[in-house]
Design a protein around this motif. Structure first.
Motif, short mmCIF file in Angstrom:
data_model
loop_
_atom_site.label_atom_id
_atom_site.label_comp_id
_atom_site.label_asym_id
_atom_site.label_seq_id
_atom_site.Cartn_x
_atom_site.Cartn_y
_atom_site.Cartn_z
N PHE A 1 0.85 -1.18 0.00
CA PHE A 1 0.00 0.00 0.00
C PHE A 1 0.89 1.23 0.00
O PHE A 1 2.10 1.17 0.27
N LYS A 2 0.28 2.39 -0.34
CA LYS A 2 1.01 3.64 -0.46
C LYS A 2 0.24 4.76 0.23
O LYS A 2 -0.96 4.64 0.46
N VAL A 3 0.94 5.83 0.52
CA VAL A 3 0.34 6.97 1.22
C VAL A 3 -0.28 7.90 0.18
O VAL A 3 0.34 8.26 -0.82
N SER A 4 -1.54 8.28 0.42
CA SER A 4 -2.27 9.16 -0.50
C SER A 4 -2.13 10.63 -0.14
O SER A 4 -2.19 11.49 -1.01
N GLY A 5 -1.97 10.93 1.13
CA GLY A 5 -1.85 12.33 1.53
C GLY A 5 -2.16 12.51 3.00
O GLY A 5 -2.39 11.54 3.74
N ALA A 6 -2.17 13.75 3.42
CA ALA A 6 -2.43 14.10 4.81
C ALA A 6 -3.32 15.33 4.86
O ALA A 6 -3.26 16.20 3.99
N ILE A 7 -4.18 15.39 5.87
CA ILE A 7 -5.06 16.54 6.10
C ILE A 7 -4.81 17.04 7.51
O ILE A 7 -4.81 16.27 8.47
N GLY A 8 -4.61 18.33 7.62
CA GLY A 8 -4.31 18.93 8.91
C GLY A 8 -3.42 20.14 8.72
O GLY A 8 -3.22 20.64 7.61
N PRO A 9 -2.83 20.65 9.79
CA PRO A 9 -1.94 21.83 9.68
C PRO A 9 -0.57 21.43 9.14
O PRO A 9 0.45 21.47 9.85
N VAL A 10 -0.52 21.06 7.87
CA VAL A 10 0.73 20.59 7.26
C VAL A 10 0.93 21.28 5.92
O VAL A 10 -0.02 21.77 5.30
N ASP B 1 -0.58 7.55 -6.47
CA ASP B 1 -1.06 8.48 -7.48
C ASP B 1 -2.40 9.11 -7.07
O ASP B 1 -2.77 10.17 -7.57
N LEU B 2 -3.13 8.45 -6.18
CA LEU B 2 -4.39 8.98 -5.67
C LEU B 2 -4.09 9.96 -4.54
O LEU B 2 -3.56 9.57 -3.51
N GLU B 3 -4.43 11.22 -4.73
CA GLU B 3 -4.11 12.26 -3.76
C GLU B 3 -5.33 12.62 -2.93
O GLU B 3 -6.41 12.84 -3.46
N ILE B 4 -5.12 12.68 -1.63
CA ILE B 4 -6.15 13.12 -0.68
C ILE B 4 -5.52 14.19 0.20
O ILE B 4 -4.51 13.94 0.86
N GLY B 5 -6.11 15.37 0.22
CA GLY B 5 -5.52 16.46 1.01
C GLY B 5 -4.22 16.93 0.39
O GLY B 5 -4.15 17.21 -0.81
N LYS B 6 -3.17 17.03 1.19
CA LYS B 6 -1.83 17.38 0.70
C LYS B 6 -1.15 16.08 0.29
O LYS B 6 -0.54 15.39 1.12
N GLY B 7 -1.26 15.73 -1.00
CA GLY B 7 -0.70 14.48 -1.50
C GLY B 7 0.49 14.71 -2.41
O GLY B 7 1.02 15.81 -2.53
N GLY B 8 0.92 13.61 -3.06
CA GLY B 8 2.07 13.69 -3.94
C GLY B 8 3.39 13.75 -3.21
O GLY B 8 4.41 14.11 -3.80
N THR B 9 3.41 13.41 -1.94
CA THR B 9 4.63 13.46 -1.14
C THR B 9 4.51 12.48 0.01
O THR B 9 3.40 12.07 0.39
N SER B 10 5.65 12.11 0.57
CA SER B 10 5.67 11.25 1.76
C SER B 10 6.18 11.98 2.98
O SER B 10 6.40 11.37 4.02
N ALA B 11 6.41 13.30 2.87
CA ALA B 11 6.90 14.10 3.99
C ALA B 11 6.17 15.43 4.01
O ALA B 11 5.90 16.02 2.96
N TRP B 12 5.85 15.89 5.21
CA TRP B 12 5.13 17.14 5.38
C TRP B 12 5.80 17.96 6.48
O TRP B 12 6.38 17.40 7.42
#
Length: 467
Positions: free
Chosen positions: A328-337, A349-360
């Motif tokens: 599995f892969k990380v789609s994104g993060a939601i919050g103060p990031v 490739d599926l982005e949710i919130g701040k996606g396209g990255t593995s670090a915030w």
């Protein structure tokens, strides 16, 4: 190892355009109490603004000394150093002493700013309290058909530029106390003419407000004041302005007014740095006073925890990085990031919130900060029995003591392949599934709610309700 940076710095940016004397006196009283909540070695800076911006030299004990900067300009770190008289003469003297074989402490424009304008609380508390007691309304005249000239954008530009020049890798908070919208200089959200109304929801929906987007772009740029602006090479300029590290300088906004203050435009800066936004009617309200006090919360004194006991609970420069196994892969993060634009093999490739990255980057954080991280299962085929999944959260931050810490949280669990039962009802496998027994309904509701709120920022509310 990362060297210890020292205690944090707090820069008070105070709006002096208030029409009521009681407002300034209440604010001065609250800030005087906030000084007693800081550690003795914490640094303090003071800036007031109205039509112009005043930067106080707190190292001057004999008289109250301040530098007046025009409020209709944006200031880069280098320009601020020149206007404050920190042109690097100390650095030239240091080089001369080194040529003569003498050892000299490191000096430069940033060091001069640190010695003159950012002073420990134990050394400048009396000077700061005296300045706060003498605060008066902005004396610049204003006609009845115009709004007061309030240079909020320039004041924030000066504060962030000073911090970027003096302590670029050290934790700091710019605490803005404002009583109205910015009407002068960069970042203005409304004109000074009272016949021009403040932007409304209808104006924003029709995109009929010419000052909204430029103000949003301006305040967003203050999150990284050291970024260069190259108009000839736009691609290079955009790459340089992309934030690759978490923000060490947090911007908080305490807005107390019965009218709008332009918080919508300034929210991009607060979110990018992990700051706080507090709205109230008056600086004398308990909502403002209690919120300001909680900013300086400390861990309880505990002999068993000498690293945290008695220290402030705020952290700076926080970042979160996620690693996971191949299934599995990380789609994104939601919050103060904010995205740190780090692509890796575990990015979906599926982005949710701040996606396209593995670090915030989180910027400022405290024990109550929460982040929602979403994953995407990329292996639809059945997995072998006994196959386990792995998730690792790597958190880095600068503690209020100045030390950099890294915390690793690793989770492991089995995969479950849903197999249809040979005999019995069709949902028998679901009823006996370990996923059903361990499913956290409250966490799922919170994650779904955050996705819905995130979609309301870009989609129509009616479409989100149907979703």
């Amino acid at each position: 190892t990362v060297p210890e940076q020292g205690p944090p710095c707090f820069v008070f940016v105070i709006d002096t355009c208030s029409n009521a004397k009681e407002e300034l006196s209440e604010l001065a009283d609250s800030l005087s109490q906030a000084l007693n909540l800081m550690p003795p070695d914490a640094l303090v800076g003071l800036i007031t603004y109205g039509t112009n911006v005043s930067v106080y030299e707190l190292a001057s004990e004999s008289i109250s000394k301040s530098y007046i900067l025009r409020g209709n300009k944006e200031y880069s770190p280098g320009r601020v150093g020149e206007l404050l008289g920190c042109s690097g003469q100390a650095q030239i003297q240091q080089q001369q002493q080194q040529q003569q074989g003498q050892q000299a402490p490191p000096a430069g424009p940033g060091q001069e700013v640190l010695e003159r304008f950012f002073v420990p609380v134990s050394e400048c508390s009396f000077v700061v309290e005296s300045i706060l007691e003498d605060l008066r309304k902005d004396p610049w005249p204003c006609s009845n058909d115009k709004r007061t000239a309030r240079a909020t954008g320039s004041a924030l530009s000066v504060a962030t530029s000073m911090l970027h020049m003096a302590i670029p890798r050290r934790g700091a908070r710019v605490m803005l106390f404002t009583g109205g919208p910015c009407t002068s200089g960069p970042g203005a959200v409304v004109s000074r003419l009272k016949e021009d109304d403040m932007r409304s929801h209808a104006d924003l929906a029709k995109k009929a407000e010419p000052l909204h987007q430029p103000a949003c772009d301006y305040y967003a740029s203050l999150a990284n004041p050291g970024a260069t602006k190259d108009k000839k090479n736009n691609k290079k300029s955009k790459q340089q302005q992309q934030q690759q590290t978490a923000a060490y300088h947090v911007v908080d906004i305490f807005a107390c007014s019965l009218d709008q203050v332009g918080l919508l435009e300034m929210s991009t800066l607060v979110e990018a740095t992990g700051g706080l936004m507090v709205l109230g009617d008056s600086f004398g309200q308990s909502v403002f006073k209690e919120s300001l006090r909680r900013v300086f919360n400390r861990y309880p004194e505990d002999a068993n925890d000498p690293h945290n006991g008695g220290k402030m609970s705020m952290v700076f420069g926080a970042s979160l990085e996620v690693f996971c196994s191949r299934e599995f892969k990380v789609s994104g993060a939601i919050g103060p990031v904010t995205s740190l634009n780090k692509r890796s093999t575990c990015v979906s490739d599926l982005e949710i919130g701040k996606g396209g990255t593995s670090a915030w980057g989180l910027g400022g954080a405290d024990p109550n900060t929460t982040i929602a991280v979403y994953f995407d299962v990329t292996n639809p085929s059945p997995l072998p029995e006994g196959k386990r999944r792995y998730i690792q959260f790597l958190t880095r931050y600068q503690h209020s003591s100045g030390r950099t810490r890294m915390r690793s949280t690793t989770l492991c669990g089995p995969w479950h392949n849903a197999t249809p039962p040979k005999d019995g009802p069709a949902n028998a496998g679901v009823m006996q599934s370990p996923v059903r027994a361990s499913f956290d309904q409250e966490a799922a509701a919170v994650l779904a709610a955050r996705m819905a709120v995130q979609q309301t920022e870009t989609d129509d509310v009616a479409d989100v309700l149907r979703w």
